[in-house]
Design an enzyme around this catalytic site. Structure first.
Site, mmCIF file in Angstrom:
data_model
loop_
_atom_site.group_PDB
_atom_site.id
_atom_site.type_symbol
_atom_site.label_atom_id
_atom_site.label_comp_id
_atom_site.label_asym_id
_atom_site.label_seq_id
_atom_site.Cartn_x
_atom_site.Cartn_y
_atom_site.Cartn_z
ATOM 1 N N ARG A 164 28.263 38.613 43.594
ATOM 2 C CA ARG A 164 29.397 37.860 42.986
ATOM 3 C C ARG A 164 30.503 37.392 44.422
ATOM 4 N NH1 ARG A 164 33.767 42.919 41.094
ATOM 5 N NH2 ARG A 164 32.649 43.424 42.715
ATOM 6 N N ARG B 241 32.720 40.142 48.913
ATOM 7 C CA ARG B 241 33.614 41.126 49.392
ATOM 8 C C ARG B 241 33.220 41.628 50.518
ATOM 9 N NH1 ARG B 241 35.771 43.897 43.746
ATOM 10 N NH2 ARG B 241 35.571 45.923 44.818
ATOM 11 N N LYS C 200 34.476 42.857 33.530
ATOM 12 C CA LYS C 200 35.763 44.216 33.782
ATOM 13 C C LYS C 200 36.826 42.610 33.804
ATOM 14 C CE LYS C 200 36.091 47.323 35.971
ATOM 15 N NZ LYS C 200 34.695 47.572 36.539
ATOM 16 N N ARG D 288 40.362 55.716 36.508
ATOM 17 C CA ARG D 288 38.946 55.977 36.762
ATOM 18 C C ARG D 288 38.522 57.382 37.399
ATOM 19 N NH1 ARG D 288 38.548 50.184 39.920
ATOM 20 N NH2 ARG D 288 36.196 50.815 40.679
ATOM 21 N N ARG E 133 28.846 53.208 45.531
ATOM 22 C CA ARG E 133 30.394 53.138 43.930
ATOM 23 C C ARG E 133 29.811 53.237 42.818
ATOM 24 N NH1 ARG E 133 31.415 47.085 45.759
ATOM 25 N NH2 ARG E 133 32.505 46.959 43.074
HETATM 26 P P1 ADP Z 1 33.874 43.558 37.313
HETATM 27 O O1 ADP Z 1 35.376 43.645 37.591
HETATM 28 O O2 ADP Z 1 33.379 44.463 36.028
HETATM 29 O O3 ADP Z 1 33.120 44.564 38.461
HETATM 30 P P2 ADP Z 1 32.960 41.000 37.745
HETATM 31 O O4 ADP Z 1 33.910 40.643 36.282
HETATM 32 O O5 ADP Z 1 33.935 40.937 38.481
HETATM 33 O O6 ADP Z 1 33.616 42.653 37.431
HETATM 34 O O7 ADP Z 1 32.105 40.781 37.585
HETATM 35 C C1 ADP Z 1 30.709 40.922 38.396
HETATM 36 C C2 ADP Z 1 29.723 39.574 38.372
HETATM 37 O O8 ADP Z 1 29.192 39.596 37.384
HETATM 38 C C3 ADP Z 1 30.216 38.761 39.440
HETATM 39 O O9 ADP Z 1 29.789 37.935 39.796
HETATM 40 C C4 ADP Z 1 31.009 37.401 37.406
HETATM 41 O O10 ADP Z 1 30.421 36.849 37.999
HETATM 42 C C5 ADP Z 1 29.461 38.065 36.780
HETATM 43 N N1 ADP Z 1 29.052 38.731 35.213
HETATM 44 C C6 ADP Z 1 30.755 38.476 34.934
HETATM 45 N N2 ADP Z 1 29.961 38.885 33.443
HETATM 46 C C7 ADP Z 1 29.175 38.477 33.774
HETATM 47 C C8 ADP Z 1 27.869 38.582 31.894
HETATM 48 N N3 ADP Z 1 27.703 38.411 30.731
HETATM 49 N N4 ADP Z 1 26.844 37.396 32.665
HETATM 50 C C9 ADP Z 1 26.099 37.451 33.811
HETATM 51 N N5 ADP Z 1 27.511 37.497 35.210
HETATM 52 C C10 ADP Z 1 28.560 38.303 34.870
HETATM 53 P P1 ADP Z 2 34.612 47.176 41.075
HETATM 54 O O1 ADP Z 2 33.979 45.754 41.509
HETATM 55 O O2 ADP Z 2 33.691 48.090 41.479
HETATM 56 O O3 ADP Z 2 35.796 47.135 39.160
HETATM 57 P P2 ADP Z 2 37.330 47.336 42.107
HETATM 58 O O4 ADP Z 2 38.285 45.603 42.506
HETATM 59 O O5 ADP Z 2 38.166 47.494 40.709
HETATM 60 O O6 ADP Z 2 35.849 47.287 41.720
HETATM 61 O O7 ADP Z 2 37.586 48.299 43.034
HETATM 62 C C1 ADP Z 2 37.375 48.133 44.816
HETATM 63 C C2 ADP Z 2 37.554 49.340 45.719
HETATM 64 O O8 ADP Z 2 38.940 49.450 45.113
HETATM 65 C C3 ADP Z 2 37.060 51.033 44.684
HETATM 66 O O9 ADP Z 2 35.654 50.944 45.294
HETATM 67 C C4 ADP Z 2 37.963 51.827 45.050
HETATM 68 O O10 ADP Z 2 37.956 52.327 46.359
HETATM 69 C C5 ADP Z 2 39.614 51.449 45.065
HETATM 70 N N1 ADP Z 2 40.087 51.041 43.574
HETATM 71 C C6 ADP Z 2 39.932 50.478 42.621
HETATM 72 N N2 ADP Z 2 40.699 51.097 41.321
HETATM 73 C C7 ADP Z 2 40.989 52.179 41.784
HETATM 74 C C8 ADP Z 2 41.382 53.947 41.427
HETATM 75 N N3 ADP Z 2 42.121 53.450 40.145
HETATM 76 N N4 ADP Z 2 41.380 55.105 41.547
HETATM 77 C C9 ADP Z 2 41.306 54.841 43.323
HETATM 78 N N5 ADP Z 2 40.261 53.896 43.707
HETATM 79 C C10 ADP Z 2 40.243 53.162 43.029
#
Ligand code: ADP
Ligand code: ADP
Ligand code: ZN
Length: 216
Positions: A127, A160, A13, A88, A171
């Site tokens: 990541r 992280r 995302k 969420r 998670r």
């Molecule tokens: P989210 O925001 O949904 O938690 P991220 O955008 O942070 O996910 O992506 C999670 C991990 O996967 C990161 O290390 C990112 O570089 C990697 N990633 C994202 N898109 C792809 C893809 N299409 N193929 C392989 N790895 C990806």
């Molecule tokens: P992800 O890689 O899981 O998409 P995020 O960066 O979105 O991770 O979120 C990291 C952490 O921040 C979550 O595990 C949660 O503890 C908190 N968090 C983020 N967004 C929300 C939300 N909309 N509601 C509750 N907790 C949240």
């Protein structure tokens, strides 16, 4: 364009939202990024949120809704936005609907990133994130040109705390229990568009563009 990016942790995302927000000229409102900034700044919000984040649990709905209401009512979000990692829970989704309705707005689409659990585990444990601009990399599938240095801003990359395997599993469970019900919720509102979240990042970006164009 008012869209929400929905999907499990690691679905990509943030990777897609960062680029598309720039392209569409709208703010990228990522609750996770906002919370991590609050943790770094050691604000009262950050200190309270950290306890939940470290456990892989969700921060309470009222805290998140308060944070997002302020952000969605700011001037830059009047022309549109991408919300990423929010809502969420069903309670957050209902609150988002009310916040937008209060100013005569509504979501155009909710884009769901469909990725298998094995791939999510691989992505999250590899990541790396930029300390300065929050850009996201992966040690093997999306590495920076220079190890642990951000391509965009030269900032240092870090892993992280909550991307350890144990917390990642937690998670994913929290996602299945509390967030996955949003799929039916938004399907019922005819807002849900599903995109295959596996494969090259550019190809997924084009699929998201198409999904957004269809909704607009
Ligand atoms: P989210 O925001 O949904 O938690 P991220 O955008 O942070 O996910 O992506 C999670 C991990 O996967 C990161 O290390 C990112 O570089 C990697 N990633 C994202 N898109 C792809 C893809 N299409 N193929 C392989 N790895 C990806
Ligand atoms: P992800 O890689 O899981 O998409 P995020 O960066 O979105 O991770 O979120 C990291 C952490 O921040 C979550 O595990 C949660 O503890 C908190 N968090 C983020 N967004 C929300 C939300 N909309 N509601 C509750 N907790 C949240
Ligand atoms: Zn950076």
């Amino acid at each position: 364009m008012r869209v929400a990016f929905l999907g499990p942790p690691g679905a990509g995302k943030g990777t897609q939202a960062r680029e598309l927000a720039r392209e569409w000229g709208v703010p990228h409102l990522a609750t996770g990024d906002m919370l991590r900034e609050a943790v770094t700044a050691m604000t009262p919000l950050g200190l309270a949120a950290k306890v939940y984040m470290d456990q892989g649990a969700l921060v309470p709905d009222d805290v998140i809704v308060g944070l997002m209401r302020e952000r969605l009512d700011a001037l830059d979000a009047s022309k549109g936005f991408i919300v990423d990692g929010f809502p969420r829970t069903i309670a957050q989704a209902e609150a988002l609907g009310r916040v937008l309705a209060d100013s005569g707005r509504a979501l155009d689409a909710v884009i769901f990133f469909d990725v298998s659990e094995a791939e999510l585990l691989r992505r999250l444990t590899g990541r790396r994130v930029c300390r300065q601009c929050q850009a996201t990399y992966h040690v093997s599938s999306a590495p920076p040109a220079k190890t642990d240095v951000c391509d965009r801003c030269g900032g240092a990359l870090y892993q992280r705390d909550d991307d350890s395997e144990a917390t990642v599993r937690k998670r994913l469970e929290v996602y299945a229990r509390q967030t996955a019900p949003l799929l039916d919720y938004y399907r019922g509102q005819r807002l849900l568009v599903s995109v295959r979240g596996e494969g090259p990042i550019d190809g997924i970006r084009e699929a998201v563009r198409e999904a957004a164009r269809g909704a607009w």
